[in-house]
Design a protein around this motif. Structure first.
Motif, mmCIF file in Angstrom:
data_model
loop_
_atom_site.group_PDB
_atom_site.id
_atom_site.type_symbol
_atom_site.label_atom_id
_atom_site.label_comp_id
_atom_site.label_asym_id
_atom_site.label_seq_id
_atom_site.Cartn_x
_atom_site.Cartn_y
_atom_site.Cartn_z
ATOM 1 N N VAL A 74 0.809 -1.217 0.000
ATOM 2 C CA VAL A 74 0.000 0.000 0.000
ATOM 3 C C VAL A 74 0.849 1.277 0.000
ATOM 4 O O VAL A 74 0.631 2.164 -0.832
ATOM 5 C CB VAL A 74 -0.983 -0.009 1.191
ATOM 6 N N PRO A 75 1.826 1.420 0.916
ATOM 7 C CA PRO A 75 2.601 2.671 0.928
ATOM 8 C C PRO A 75 3.442 2.876 -0.322
ATOM 9 O O PRO A 75 3.671 4.017 -0.739
ATOM 10 C CB PRO A 75 3.476 2.542 2.181
ATOM 11 N N ARG A 76 3.894 1.805 -0.965
ATOM 12 C CA ARG A 76 4.668 1.951 -2.196
ATOM 13 C C ARG A 76 3.772 2.457 -3.332
ATOM 14 O O ARG A 76 4.192 3.302 -4.134
ATOM 15 C CB ARG A 76 5.297 0.608 -2.586
ATOM 16 N N ALA A 77 2.551 1.933 -3.406
ATOM 17 C CA ALA A 77 1.618 2.379 -4.435
ATOM 18 C C ALA A 77 1.314 3.868 -4.284
ATOM 19 O O ALA A 77 1.102 4.581 -5.271
ATOM 20 C CB ALA A 77 0.329 1.567 -4.363
ATOM 21 N N THR A 308 7.184 -5.813 -4.717
ATOM 22 C CA THR A 308 7.476 -4.476 -5.249
ATOM 23 C C THR A 308 7.176 -4.418 -6.747
ATOM 24 O O THR A 308 6.610 -3.440 -7.243
ATOM 25 C CB THR A 308 8.942 -4.074 -5.004
ATOM 26 N N LEU A 309 7.533 -5.481 -7.461
ATOM 27 C CA LEU A 309 7.284 -5.530 -8.910
ATOM 28 C C LEU A 309 5.791 -5.612 -9.200
ATOM 29 O O LEU A 309 5.269 -4.917 -10.087
ATOM 30 C CB LEU A 309 8.011 -6.736 -9.522
ATOM 31 N N TYR A 310 5.110 -6.452 -8.455
ATOM 32 C CA TYR A 310 3.665 -6.638 -8.623
ATOM 33 C C TYR A 310 2.912 -5.350 -8.292
ATOM 34 O O TYR A 310 1.995 -4.942 -9.020
ATOM 35 C CB TYR A 310 3.223 -7.782 -7.722
ATOM 36 N N THR A 311 3.306 -4.685 -7.206
ATOM 37 C CA THR A 311 2.650 -3.440 -6.806
ATOM 38 C C THR A 311 2.820 -2.363 -7.862
ATOM 39 O O THR A 311 1.855 -1.658 -8.206
ATOM 40 C CB THR A 311 3.212 -2.950 -5.455
ATOM 41 N N ASP A 312 4.026 -2.223 -8.397
ATOM 42 C CA ASP A 312 4.255 -1.220 -9.441
ATOM 43 C C ASP A 312 3.395 -1.511 -10.672
ATOM 44 O O ASP A 312 2.821 -0.591 -11.273
ATOM 45 C CB ASP A 312 5.733 -1.190 -9.837
#
Length: 367
Positions: A74-77, A308-312
């Protein structure tokens, strides 16, 4: 005895009664707070923190099991795409409860997009376990929607699994948790932190274990009748709300049977006019950038690197296709900024060793 004395005694009795009722209410309230849901993952945090969000700040809500709350960062998105989302996901979350979680989420938030993981449709009624239900309903605020959720899951299970078929301990959790006064009865908490619903667990989130996904095919296997009824009821509810809905099949090592059931459900959803983001085909995995040797910690969960890859990938897709606003820089969304700062600090602090070990294995596995 004079009328004046009678009146004084009457007032005194009324006062005692009021004080007694207040004390009873206080005792019940304290018991309700003390003898409440506990599991080792502190799943109660997920709903508690959602209820604590400032009203009408959450634009996107994800639903699903541990595969959802460990994969959608969530915070990366938010940091990279400005997406103000929340993961209302709990371990082995029963699919039948999705509709009621959606209703609960709309009580305080003007959600623009719901993202619903389809993987749980593979589970049969007998697969539902008591703790999976309690992670949701025991942590919902008292309301008609909570009672409807309890009724729905009991009707769906139809006496299978290990649920309380009477429903009494779901309506009155004190019946279940009265023994928590004894420290030996309380769970041993794992090292897990939540960041707007995203969960990191020390060690687990940073493991690297190769997986061997089946080659994706479009074969179908019918799901049980009551599972199909639940799915159609959910779709009916989706038709009735003023919000967009995206269904999701996140990356994992599916079985032949599981893949067939997911394809069957996917066809139903698409026929009803809803988009399904299917991450099982190899070409989609490649587009995300997932390496089967380095991006998973077991057959059903992405590790932090894979997440991280999936979120991006998912955040980029959502922001391009669903018209959500970039909330970065808006003070109303400071919780997402703080959540990102905390995650980065923890990666450099309490998770530093396991994070570095994971990245060393990732680099070695991708050479």
């Amino acid at each position: 005895m004079s009328a004046k004395e009678d009146k004084g005694i009457f007032k005194s009795n009324i006062l005692r009664t009021v004080i007694f009722c207040i004390l009873i209410i206080i005792v019940v309230a304290v018991c309700a707070l003390t003898f409440t849901f506990r599991d080792s993952e502190r799943s109660n945090t997920v709903l508690e923190e959602y209820y604590a969000q400032e009203e009408n700040t959450v634009d996107c809500v994800f639903f699903g099991s541990s595969a959802t709350y460990r994969s959608w960062i969530v915070p990366r998105a938010y940091e990279n795409y400005g997406l103000a989302s929340y993961s209302l996901s709990t371990g082995t979350q029963p699919f039948v409860l999705t509709e009621y979680l959606m209703k609960e989420s709309l009580k305080t938030q003007d959600v623009k997009l719901f993202v619903i993981e389809l993987r749980a449709i593979c589970k049969n009624p007998e697969d539902i376990v008591d703790v999976a239900v309690r992670r949701v309903v025991d942590n919902m605020k008292l309301s008609k929607n909570k009672f409807d959720a309890i009724n729905a899951v009991l009707e769906y299970a139809d006496g299978k699994g290990n649920l309380d078929d009477t429903g009494l301990s779901y309506y009155f959790p004190l019946l279940k948790y009265h023994s928590l006064w004894n420290p030996s009865k309380q769970p041993n908490y794992i090292q897990a932190d939540y960041y707007q619903g995203y969960a990191v667990e020390d060690g687990v989130s940073f493991r690297v274990n190769p997986v061997t996904p089946l080659e994706y095919n479009k074969k179908t296997k019918p799901i049980a009748r009551n599972e199909e009824d639940v799915l159609n009821s959910l779709l009916d509810y989706c038709d009735s709300i003023d919000a967009q809905v995206l269904f999701l099949i996140s990356p994992y090592q599916a079985s032949e049977q599981g893949m067939g059931k997911i394809n069957y459900a996917k066809n139903i959803v698409e026929k009803r006019g809803y988009k399904v983001m299917n991450c099982l085909p190899a070409e989609v995995m490649d587009e995300i950038g997932l390496n089967v040797n380095t991006c998973f910690y077991n057959q059903t969960h992405l590790n932090y690197h894979g997440a991280t890859l999936y979120t991006d990938f998912m955040a980029d897709y959502i922001m391009k296709n669903y018209g959500l606003e970039d909330r970065r820089g808006d003070k109303k969304y400071s919780k997402w900024d703080k959540s990102y700062d905390k995650l980065m600090k923890d990666l450099d602090g309490c998770y530093q060793n396991c994070y570095q070990e994971m990245m060393e294995k990732v680099e070695a596995g991708e050479e």
